[in-house]
Design an enzyme around this catalytic site. Structure first.
Site: not given
Ligand SMILES: [Mg+2]
Ligand SMILES: [Zn+2]
Length: 190
Positions: A14, A16, A23, A58, A95, A106
């Protein structure tokens, strides 16, 4: 069989809250900040024979918080910072959808991992996911491998919710650094 038929394991990370600081809807390249151990962790995985691939939800794209062009700039900055720190990832998949799009990519849907497996000839049974969300570790199992939760980013808040999930993570690790040590050990033992 030629050597090109040999499948390799991968670790799907992953972005973030796992490799960079979380953020909420990060939308500017300047906001990208690597965790201190990010580059070293990636290098250790690569040295152990893993492909290292970023898979990131995203939905800010569909929510029109930022564009796919913004995202490309953010990922350029991200890869530049990694390079500066001496590390390299194999690919980034994102995604852009929300749950309402019912897409196959997702997380925890395995679309991005399956695409990566196709592009890099990956053995999913020997692969892992690492992330700070329940979606991230479920992804590992949905793709036929294993998943680890980290307590960075939103990870701590997810702990109570995990109690309600049927599938538990392979492990809960303080950070990506700890997860990498565990993966290398687990891969050696299995
Ligand atoms: Mg994350
Ligand atoms: Zn997607």
């Amino acid at each position: 069989m030629g050597t090109n038929n040999i499948k390799v394991p991968a670790v799907f990370l992953d972005r973030d809250g796992t490799v960079i600081f979380d953020k909420n809807y990060l939308s500017l390249p300047e906001q990208v900040k690597l965790y201190s151990y990010a580059a070293d962790s990636i290098n250790r995985l690569r040295a152990a024979g893993f492909k290292v691939i970023i898979v990131t939800n995203q939905s800010g794209v569909t929510r029109q918080i930022f564009t796919e062009q913004d995202l490309r700039k953010i990922h350029k900055r991200f890869e530049f910072l990694l390079k500066k720190a001496g590390a390299k990832i194999d690919a980034i998949y994102y995604c852009p959808h929300t749950d309402k799009n019912f897409c196959n990519c997702r997380k925890p849907k395995p679309g991005m991992v399956l695409q990566g497996a196709k592009d890099f000839n990956i053995n999913l049974e020997k692969s892992y996911t690492v992330g700070d969300s329940i979606r991230d570790y479920l992804l590992g199992y949905n793709a036929g491998g294993k998943g680890i939760l980290t307590l960075t980013g939103r990870g701590k808040k997810q702990q109570t919710e995990i109690a309600q999930e049927k599938i538990k993570p392979m492990a809960i690790c303080k950070t990506l650094k700890e997860a990498v040590s565990l993966i290398i050990k687990d891969a050696e033992e299995s």
